[in-house]
Design a protein around this motif. Structure first.
Motif, PDB file in Angstrom:
ATOM      1  N   GLN A   1     -13.909  -4.935   3.952  1.00 12.48           N
ATOM      2  CA  GLN A   1     -15.178  -5.240   4.597  1.00 12.48           C
ATOM      3  C   GLN A   1     -15.543  -6.694   4.331  1.00 12.48           C
ATOM      4  O   GLN A   1     -15.258  -7.230   3.261  1.00 12.48           O
ATOM      5  CB  GLN A   1     -16.244  -4.329   4.002  1.00 12.48           C
ATOM      6  N   SER A   2     -16.104  -7.340   5.353  1.00 12.59           N
ATOM      7  CA  SER A   2     -16.548  -8.724   5.182  1.00 12.59           C
ATOM      8  C   SER A   2     -17.697  -8.987   6.146  1.00 12.59           C
ATOM      9  O   SER A   2     -17.741  -8.414   7.232  1.00 12.59           O
ATOM     10  CB  SER A   2     -15.389  -9.678   5.467  1.00 12.59           C
ATOM     11  N   ASP A   3     -18.602  -9.848   5.756  1.00 12.67           N
ATOM     12  CA  ASP A   3     -19.756 -10.126   6.617  1.00 12.67           C
ATOM     13  C   ASP A   3     -19.498 -11.298   7.578  1.00 12.67           C
ATOM     14  O   ASP A   3     -20.399 -11.760   8.253  1.00 12.67           O
ATOM     15  CB  ASP A   3     -20.989 -10.428   5.766  1.00 12.67           C
ATOM     16  N   CYS A   4     -18.243 -11.781   7.651  1.00 11.29           N
ATOM     17  CA  CYS A   4     -17.953 -12.924   8.519  1.00 11.29           C
ATOM     18  C   CYS A   4     -18.029 -12.515   9.986  1.00 11.29           C
ATOM     19  O   CYS A   4     -17.745 -11.377  10.327  1.00 11.29           O
ATOM     20  CB  CYS A   4     -16.562 -13.474   8.210  1.00 11.29           C
ATOM     21  N   PRO A   5     -18.440 -13.434  10.881  1.00 15.43           N
ATOM     22  CA  PRO A   5     -18.574 -13.066  12.291  1.00 15.43           C
ATOM     23  C   PRO A   5     -17.236 -12.800  12.979  1.00 15.43           C
ATOM     24  O   PRO A   5     -17.164 -11.975  13.883  1.00 15.43           O
ATOM     25  CB  PRO A   5     -19.290 -14.263  12.925  1.00 15.43           C
ATOM     26  N   ASP A   6     -16.157 -13.496  12.563  1.00 18.03           N
ATOM     27  CA  ASP A   6     -14.899 -13.330  13.310  1.00 18.03           C
ATOM     28  C   ASP A   6     -14.100 -12.075  12.912  1.00 18.03           C
ATOM     29  O   ASP A   6     -13.320 -11.581  13.692  1.00 18.03           O
ATOM     30  CB  ASP A   6     -14.031 -14.593  13.207  1.00 18.03           C
ATOM     31  N   GLN A   7     -14.308 -11.570  11.707  1.00 17.06           N
ATOM     32  CA  GLN A   7     -13.628 -10.352  11.232  1.00 17.06           C
ATOM     33  C   GLN A   7     -12.095 -10.456  11.258  1.00 17.06           C
ATOM     34  O   GLN A   7     -11.398  -9.444  11.274  1.00 17.06           O
ATOM     35  CB  GLN A   7     -14.074  -9.125  12.056  1.00 17.06           C
ATOM     36  N   ILE A   8     -11.581 -11.677  11.296  1.00 18.58           N
ATOM     37  CA  ILE A   8     -10.126 -11.883  11.323  1.00 18.58           C
ATOM     38  C   ILE A   8      -9.489 -11.272  10.072  1.00 18.58           C
ATOM     39  O   ILE A   8      -8.451 -10.621  10.130  1.00 18.58           O
ATOM     40  CB  ILE A   8      -9.795 -13.393  11.416  1.00 18.58           C
ATOM     41  N   CYS A   9     -10.141 -11.451   8.946  1.00 19.90           N
ATOM     42  CA  CYS A   9      -9.611 -10.947   7.672  1.00 19.90           C
ATOM     43  C   CYS A   9      -9.497  -9.425   7.677  1.00 19.90           C
ATOM     44  O   CYS A   9      -8.497  -8.861   7.237  1.00 19.90           O
ATOM     45  CB  CYS A   9     -10.481 -11.428   6.516  1.00 19.90           C
ATOM     46  N   VAL A  10     -10.538  -8.749   8.189  1.00 20.41           N
ATOM     47  CA  VAL A  10     -10.534  -7.286   8.200  1.00 20.41           C
ATOM     48  C   VAL A  10      -9.479  -6.767   9.191  1.00 20.41           C
ATOM     49  O   VAL A  10      -8.726  -5.842   8.891  1.00 20.41           O
ATOM     50  CB  VAL A  10     -11.937  -6.738   8.548  1.00 20.41           C
TER      51      VAL A  10
ATOM     52  N   VAL B   1      -6.673 -14.849   5.161  1.00 19.18           N
ATOM     53  CA  VAL B   1      -7.722 -15.788   4.769  1.00 19.18           C
ATOM     54  C   VAL B   1      -9.002 -15.455   5.511  1.00 19.18           C
ATOM     55  O   VAL B   1      -8.981 -15.205   6.710  1.00 19.18           O
ATOM     56  CB  VAL B   1      -7.308 -17.237   5.124  1.00 19.18           C
ATOM     57  N   CYS B   2     -10.101 -15.439   4.793  1.00 17.20           N
ATOM     58  CA  CYS B   2     -11.408 -15.352   5.429  1.00 17.20           C
ATOM     59  C   CYS B   2     -12.017 -16.742   5.300  1.00 17.20           C
ATOM     60  O   CYS B   2     -12.541 -17.096   4.244  1.00 17.20           O
ATOM     61  CB  CYS B   2     -12.291 -14.307   4.759  1.00 17.20           C
ATOM     62  N   LEU B   3     -11.931 -17.528   6.362  1.00 19.06           N
ATOM     63  CA  LEU B   3     -12.422 -18.909   6.284  1.00 19.06           C
ATOM     64  C   LEU B   3     -13.939 -19.002   6.112  1.00 19.06           C
ATOM     65  O   LEU B   3     -14.403 -19.798   5.299  1.00 19.06           O
ATOM     66  CB  LEU B   3     -11.951 -19.713   7.500  1.00 19.06           C
ATOM     67  N   PRO B   4     -14.715 -18.191   6.854  1.00 19.70           N
ATOM     68  CA  PRO B   4     -16.170 -18.312   6.674  1.00 19.70           C
ATOM     69  C   PRO B   4     -16.599 -18.098   5.218  1.00 19.70           C
ATOM     70  O   PRO B   4     -17.504 -18.758   4.729  1.00 19.70           O
ATOM     71  CB  PRO B   4     -16.732 -17.217   7.590  1.00 19.70           C
ATOM     72  N   ASN B   5     -15.942 -17.179   4.532  1.00 22.01           N
ATOM     73  CA  ASN B   5     -16.306 -16.903   3.134  1.00 22.01           C
ATOM     74  C   ASN B   5     -15.422 -17.644   2.127  1.00 22.01           C
ATOM     75  O   ASN B   5     -15.628 -17.526   0.921  1.00 22.01           O
ATOM     76  CB  ASN B   5     -16.230 -15.395   2.852  1.00 22.01           C
TER      77      ASN B   5
HETATM   78 ZN   LIG Z   1     -13.399 -12.918   7.373  1.00 22.04          ZN
END
Ligand SMILES: [Zn+2]
Lengths: 314, 121
Positions: B76-85, B98-102
């Motif tokens: 789970q991640s609060d980033c808008p793109d959700q690429i990581c999830v 990689v979760c770039l926003p976070n």
């Molecule tokens: Zn992310």
């Protein structure tokens, strides 16, 4: 007496060879080390091959990260002086691409919101796009920044007395030196249509070499069933229309040049890219949505296509 | 005149070489079988992820990471793109998410066995 001395010597030699084999390939001193950091809104990764345990101590990723952050500060502070090498490069490419490539699209890029990690992008109104396009002025060096960062990384790490290294700034690669026994570096190219960790093939690179990719798959958003990628055409203000081209990877001997050229080549397409690449003595790999892959110069010899979803085309 | 090397010496030399070879092979296979994963959060020193310990932990206030059966994923991640999830599970040497926003990365060390020294994108 003499004979037993010989025996002892022989035994010592045998034990020496044994221990030698056991510690060979990094048993005792680390031959390779990797580290990560975040710079320029992307991941910085560094693999180094040391000449021995001693040189590993003199090497720190923070030096590289600091150099890149200093560069980032300069690039985001506003337009560079007209005689700055990065500005000279950008202006030359603006001319060579008839305005498709520009380093003054800051306003337009902000409007599309593609660069902002914490904002959900959407298609702006045509009126706003034309206004932002006409407003030329706010500098944005996004198309050269990571490549220039590779140049900075090379400048820092070159002095660290390393055997070789591979640095990635958000997927822009620079290699230097070589691996143990003079082995070349192997750099995989991410599959533009596959999953995050799929690769389409592998480059074999010797010495100092830069690899830069621009593609429509990196950053994009969808609205009303249409996909909008992040490479904006300075002539229209909209994402570039590329006729099935989905990515361009440039091999160069300068990071900023390679990075800017990958964007410029993506904007103008294969046919017009040839003269651009020749001007800067670079080579490139073009990948199409159909699975076709085209190469210029000797890029084909340096790239081994491994994915069955792709094929070489002329 | 006796022989320079006696039978006993021969055995000793062979034993020495066998032990050395054993250590070498063990090192190689251990490196190949146990990929090492790291968590890089912002620019803090990276931490090794214990792959043998199935767990869910928080890498940032709104980023949850799961370890299960030697694999790792962003749950789970609060980033808008959700690429990581959307990247799902990773487990191979050289893999990373990689979760770039976070500014959070999970990286499987690309040791010599992965055959690749870097990934261009
Ligand atoms: Zn992310």
């Amino acid at each position: 007496m003499k004979k037993s001395l010989c025996r002892v010597l022989l035994l010592l030699v045998a034990i020496g060879i044994g221990v030698g084999i056991a510690v060979y390939r990094g048993g005792i001193s680390p031959v390779r080390g990797t580290s990560q950091a975040f710079v320029m809104g992307s991941l910085l990764e560094q693999s180094v091959w040391t000449k021995g345990a001693k040189t590993a101590l003199t090497y720190r990723i923070s030096d590289t990260a600091d150099a890149i952050r200093a560069l980032e500060k300069t690039l985001t502070a506003g337009p560079l002086p007209a005689d700055d090498p990065v500005q000279v490069l950008c202006d030359a490419l603006t001319q060579k691409t008839s305005g498709a490539f520009r380093s003054d699209l800051g306003e337009l890029i902000d409007l599309w919101g593609i660069d902002q990690a914490n904002r959900t992008p959407s298609v702006p109104s045509d009126e706003d796009i034309q206004r932002a396009l006409a407003g030329h002025g706010k500098a944005n060096y996004g198309a050269v920044g990571k490549g220039a960062a590779c140049d900075a990384a090379l400048a820092v790490s070159k002095d660290a007395n390393l055997r070789g290294f591979v640095v990635s700034v958000g997927g822009n690669i620079v290699t230097f030196g070589n691996k143990p026994f003079g082995q070349p570096f192997k750099v995989a190219l991410r599959d533009p249509k596959g999953a995050l960790n799929d690769s389409i093939g592998v480059f074999t690179l010797k010495g100092t070499c830069f690899v830069s990719t621009s593609g429509s798959y990196e950053k994009y958003f969808e609205q009303d069933g249409k996909r909008y990628h992040h490479i904006l055409d300075g002539r229209t203000g909209y994402p570039a229309e590329t006729n099935g081209l989905i990515s361009v990877t440039v091999l160069s001997n300068n990071g900023a040049v390679g990075d800017a050229l990958s964007t410029a080549c993506f904007l103008v397409g294969y046919n017009d890219a040839q003269s651009l690449l020749d001007d800067y003595d670079c080579e490139a790999i073009f990948i199409y949505d159909s699975g076709a892959v085209r190469a210029t110069g000797s890029a084909k010899e340096r790239f081994e296509l491994r994915s069955e979803a792709y094929h070489w085309a002329d | 005149m006796g022989r320079l090397i006696k039978r006993g010496d021969c055995i000793l030399i062979l034993v020495c070489l066998a032990i050395a070879l054993g250590v070498f092979v063990l090192r190689q296979t251990m490196a190949a079988q146990n990929p090492i994963a790291y968590l890089q959060a912002q620019n803090q020193p990276r931490q090794a992820i214990d792959l043998t310990n199935d767990q869910i932990f928080s890498a940032a206030p709104n980023v949850m990471i799961e370890v299960k059966n030697n694999r790792v994923r962003f749950v789970q991640s609060d980033c808008p793109d959700q690429i990581c999830v959307h990247a799902g599970w990773i487990s191979k040497a050289g893999d990373s998410v990689v979760c770039l926003p976070n500014q959070i990365a999970v990286v499987f060390e690309s040791g010599e066995q992965s055959g690749v020294d870097g990934i261009a994108y």
